[in-house]
Design a protein around this motif. Structure first.
Motif, PDB file in Angstrom:
ATOM      1  N   MET A  81       2.861  -0.756   4.274  1.00 51.22           N
ATOM      2  CA  MET A  81       2.733   0.577   3.673  1.00 51.22           C
ATOM      3  C   MET A  81       4.113   1.187   3.439  1.00 51.22           C
ATOM      4  SD  MET A  81       0.580   3.954   4.909  1.00 51.22           S
ATOM      5  CE  MET A  81       1.330   4.046   6.531  1.00 51.22           C
ATOM      6  N   ARG A  82       4.262   1.752   2.252  1.00 50.81           N
ATOM      7  CA  ARG A  82       5.428   2.563   1.908  1.00 50.81           C
ATOM      8  C   ARG A  82       4.919   3.992   1.725  1.00 50.81           C
ATOM      9  NH1 ARG A  82       7.556  -1.762  -2.558  1.00 50.81           N
ATOM     10  NH2 ARG A  82       8.142  -3.361  -1.044  1.00 50.81           N
ATOM     11  N   VAL A 126       0.867  -1.173   0.000  1.00 52.38           N
ATOM     12  CA  VAL A 126       0.000   0.000   0.000  1.00 52.38           C
ATOM     13  C   VAL A 126       0.906   1.226   0.000  1.00 52.38           C
ATOM     14  CG1 VAL A 126      -1.674   1.272   1.405  1.00 52.38           C
ATOM     15  CG2 VAL A 126      -1.822  -1.204   1.259  1.00 52.38           C
ATOM     16  N   VAL A 127       0.520   2.250  -0.754  1.00 48.36           N
ATOM     17  CA  VAL A 127       1.262   3.504  -0.707  1.00 48.36           C
ATOM     18  C   VAL A 127       0.494   4.498   0.152  1.00 48.36           C
ATOM     19  CG1 VAL A 127       2.482   3.246  -2.891  1.00 48.36           C
ATOM     20  CG2 VAL A 127       0.212   4.268  -2.892  1.00 48.36           C
ATOM     21  N   GLY A 128       1.232   5.280   0.911  1.00 45.21           N
ATOM     22  CA  GLY A 128       0.655   6.349   1.704  1.00 45.21           C
ATOM     23  C   GLY A 128       1.290   7.656   1.284  1.00 45.21           C
ATOM     24  N   ALA A 129       0.475   8.692   1.197  1.00 47.60           N
ATOM     25  CA  ALA A 129       0.977   9.997   0.779  1.00 47.60           C
ATOM     26  C   ALA A 129       1.117  10.919   1.981  1.00 47.60           C
ATOM     27  CB  ALA A 129       0.022  10.630  -0.236  1.00 47.60           C
ATOM     28  N   GLU A 189      -5.718   8.503   8.751  1.00 42.13           N
ATOM     29  CA  GLU A 189      -4.616   7.879   8.025  1.00 42.13           C
ATOM     30  C   GLU A 189      -4.042   8.852   7.016  1.00 42.13           C
ATOM     31  OE1 GLU A 189      -6.025   4.550   5.730  1.00 42.13           O
ATOM     32  OE2 GLU A 189      -7.288   5.807   4.468  1.00 42.13           O
ATOM     33  N   LEU A 190      -2.874   8.461   6.489  1.00 40.96           N
ATOM     34  CA  LEU A 190      -2.338   9.139   5.317  1.00 40.96           C
ATOM     35  C   LEU A 190      -3.107   8.601   4.119  1.00 40.96           C
ATOM     36  CD1 LEU A 190       1.473   8.764   6.098  1.00 40.96           C
ATOM     37  CD2 LEU A 190       0.074  10.828   6.350  1.00 40.96           C
ATOM     38  N   PRO A 191      -3.560   9.459   3.203  1.00 39.47           N
ATOM     39  CA  PRO A 191      -4.299   8.961   2.045  1.00 39.47           C
ATOM     40  C   PRO A 191      -3.408   8.106   1.153  1.00 39.47           C
ATOM     41  CG  PRO A 191      -3.873  11.316   1.829  1.00 39.47           C
ATOM     42  CD  PRO A 191      -3.398  10.915   3.191  1.00 39.47           C
ATOM     43  N   GLY A 192      -4.019   7.196   0.423  1.00 43.91           N
ATOM     44  CA  GLY A 192      -3.274   6.325  -0.476  1.00 43.91           C
ATOM     45  C   GLY A 192      -4.076   5.082  -0.788  1.00 43.91           C
ATOM     46  N   GLY A 193      -3.399   4.022  -1.181  1.00 46.74           N
ATOM     47  CA  GLY A 193      -4.089   2.788  -1.504  1.00 46.74           C
ATOM     48  C   GLY A 193      -3.145   1.737  -2.050  1.00 46.74           C
ATOM     49  N   LYS A 194      -3.734   0.654  -2.525  1.00 47.57           N
ATOM     50  CA  LYS A 194      -2.972  -0.503  -2.995  1.00 47.57           C
ATOM     51  C   LYS A 194      -2.228  -0.216  -4.290  1.00 47.57           C
ATOM     52  CE  LYS A 194      -6.315  -3.766  -1.200  1.00 47.57           C
ATOM     53  NZ  LYS A 194      -7.441  -4.559  -1.608  1.00 47.57           N
ATOM     54  N   VAL A 195      -1.039  -0.798  -4.375  1.00 48.93           N
ATOM     55  CA  VAL A 195      -0.256  -0.766  -5.607  1.00 48.93           C
ATOM     56  C   VAL A 195      -0.758  -1.909  -6.486  1.00 48.93           C
ATOM     57  CG1 VAL A 195       2.064  -0.975  -6.589  1.00 48.93           C
ATOM     58  CG2 VAL A 195       1.736   0.177  -4.389  1.00 48.93           C
ATOM     59  N   GLU A 196      -1.094  -1.605  -7.723  1.00 45.42           N
ATOM     60  CA  GLU A 196      -1.559  -2.621  -8.668  1.00 45.42           C
ATOM     61  C   GLU A 196      -0.365  -3.427  -9.176  1.00 45.42           C
ATOM     62  OE1 GLU A 196      -4.712  -3.158  -9.223  1.00 45.42           O
ATOM     63  OE2 GLU A 196      -5.430  -1.395  -8.136  1.00 45.42           O
TER      64      GLU A 196
END
Length: 132
Positions: free
Chosen positions: A80-81, A7-10, A34-41
């Motif tokens: 999360m990265r 998951v990426v977090g911004a 949370e920090l917004p973001g989501g799954k890496v495809e």
């Protein structure tokens, strides 16, 4: 060993303030921040996923700047990265999975109830103290 879901977090900054997003779903996460973001495809670079997720979730264009050192365990096989990112265009709106957004100044970072997986990421951000 099970495959980890990345998951990426911004860490999205504007004028030295960090954007926090309050979850509205799923129920077990609702009301926490949370920090917004989501799954890496599959096959997608983290930076590209970050740009895509911010466009989908918040309706903004952002530029990834630098990755925050480390990976943060979110439980249930998720990791999360986090990237520092700069807001380029648009006004963030809670379009998906969130019901409130808040810009937090450096002295306000701990005024919201962060999800447990995001707490070490926030600590890592404050340890490096470079805002965009």
């Amino acid at each position: 060993m099970t495959e980890r879901i990345v998951v990426v977090g911004a860490a999205l900054y504007d004028g030295g303030r960090l954007l926090a997003a309050r979850r509205s779903a799923p129920a077990e996460l609702a009301g926490r921040w949370e920090l917004p973001g989501g799954k890496v495809e599959p096959g997608e670079r983290g930076e590209d996923a970050l740009v895509r997720e911010l466009r989908e979730e918040l309706g903004v264009e952002a530029e990834p700047l630098a990755r925050v050192p480390g990976e943060f365990d979110l439980g249930r096989g998720y990791v999360m990265r986090v990237w520092r990112a700069k807001l380029l265009a648009g006004e963030p709106l809670p379009l998906e999975d969130h019901d409130e957004l808040r810009w937090l100044g450096p002295d306000e970072l701990w005024t919201v109830d962060w999800l447990p997986g995001d707490v070490p990421a926030i600590h890592a951000l404050t340890a490096t103290q470079v805002t965009g």
